[in-house]
Design an enzyme around this catalytic site. Structure first.
Site, PDB file in Angstrom:
ATOM      1  N   GLY A 104       2.353   3.700  -4.823  1.00  0.00           N
ATOM      2  CA  GLY A 104       2.133   4.182  -6.152  1.00  0.00           C
ATOM      3  C   GLY A 104       1.697   3.296  -7.470  1.00  0.00           C
ATOM      4  N   GLU A 157      -6.761  -2.744  -8.471  1.00  0.00           N
ATOM      5  CA  GLU A 157      -7.176  -3.727  -7.136  1.00  0.00           C
ATOM      6  C   GLU A 157      -7.475  -5.119  -7.356  1.00  0.00           C
ATOM      7  OE1 GLU A 157      -6.678  -2.374  -4.403  1.00  0.00           O
ATOM      8  OE2 GLU A 157      -6.971  -0.169  -4.335  1.00  0.00           O
ATOM      9  N   MET A 167       1.003  -1.062   0.067  1.00  0.00           N
ATOM     10  CA  MET A 167      -0.087  -0.033  -0.007  1.00  0.00           C
ATOM     11  C   MET A 167       0.823   1.249   0.095  1.00  0.00           C
ATOM     12  SD  MET A 167      -3.005  -1.295   2.663  1.00  0.00           S
ATOM     13  CE  MET A 167      -4.257   0.085   1.949  1.00  0.00           C
TER      14      MET A 167
END
Ligand code: ZN
Length: 202
Positions: A25, A93, A22
């Site tokens: 970038g 994601e 996390m």
């Protein structure tokens, strides 16, 4: 910095993966690549799992508000029907997608599309996350991006969970996670474990 491959003769499809912890970038890098393709008049579409509802339903938003529209889908197989005439397919994601993602992206690449998959390589326990390891194995190009460890300033590879929620799918921002290097991540886990033991002995 990643540069697009140059093909002699007929253009063929391929798979790129952008992964990391996390705050490393990943989404910014995905958006950078997609924007450049868009400027070159290539048809670009982005998809994300329906589970990720942190932000606006139809946006891939990175933390600096640099956003691009995305379509939420429930299953990776939907990509096959939604990408007709699209030359560059972004998947954000991707760790939250199902295991079929690996086969789906390979089919899309065989159909001549450029696929860019972005996602967390590890969960908060440091374990390979969802379909990402499989997609990494079949990808032509892999970029690991890193954050900065919030404890020691070295490169951060892990996402350390500050909250005690045991559910893997906790979507959150800085109040719940922080980027840590391998050592600070392990130290945190040991301290947490000791703390837990202390409380249980009380
Ligand atoms: Zn560190």
């Amino acid at each position: 910095m990643f540069l697009e491959p140059h093909f002699k003769g007929q253009r063929s499809g391929w798979i790129e993966v952008i992964c990391g912890s996390m705050f490393s970038g990943k989404t910014e890098e995905l958006i950078r690549r997609l924007k450049r393709a868009k400027i070159a008049n290539q048809r670009v579409e982005i998809f994300k799992p329906k589970i990720d509802t942190r932000y606006d339903e139809r946006k891939v938003v990175s933390h600096d508000e640099n956003y691009i529209l995305a379509t939420p889908i429930a299953h990776s197989s939907e990509l096959m029907n939604l990408t007709d005439g699209v030359s560059v397919v972004g998947v954000d994601e991707a760790q939250f997608f199902d295991e079929d993602l690996t086969e789906v992206v390979q089919n899309l690449a065989l159909n001549g599309k450029r696929i860019i998959v972005a996602g967390l390589d590890m969960d908060f326990k440091g374990r390979p996350f969802g379909p990402i390891p499989q997609v990494l194995a079949v990808a032509e190009y892999i970029t690991k991006v890193h954050a900065i460890c919030s404890h020691c300033g070295n490169l951060a590879t892990h996402s350390y969970r500050l909250s005690a929620n045991a559910d893997t799918v906790v979507l959150g921002e800085k109040d719940k996670y922080e980027p840590r290097c391998r050592t600070c991540f392990a130290m945190g886990n040991i301290l947490d474990f000791n703390q837990k033991m202390k409380e249980e002995l009380k």
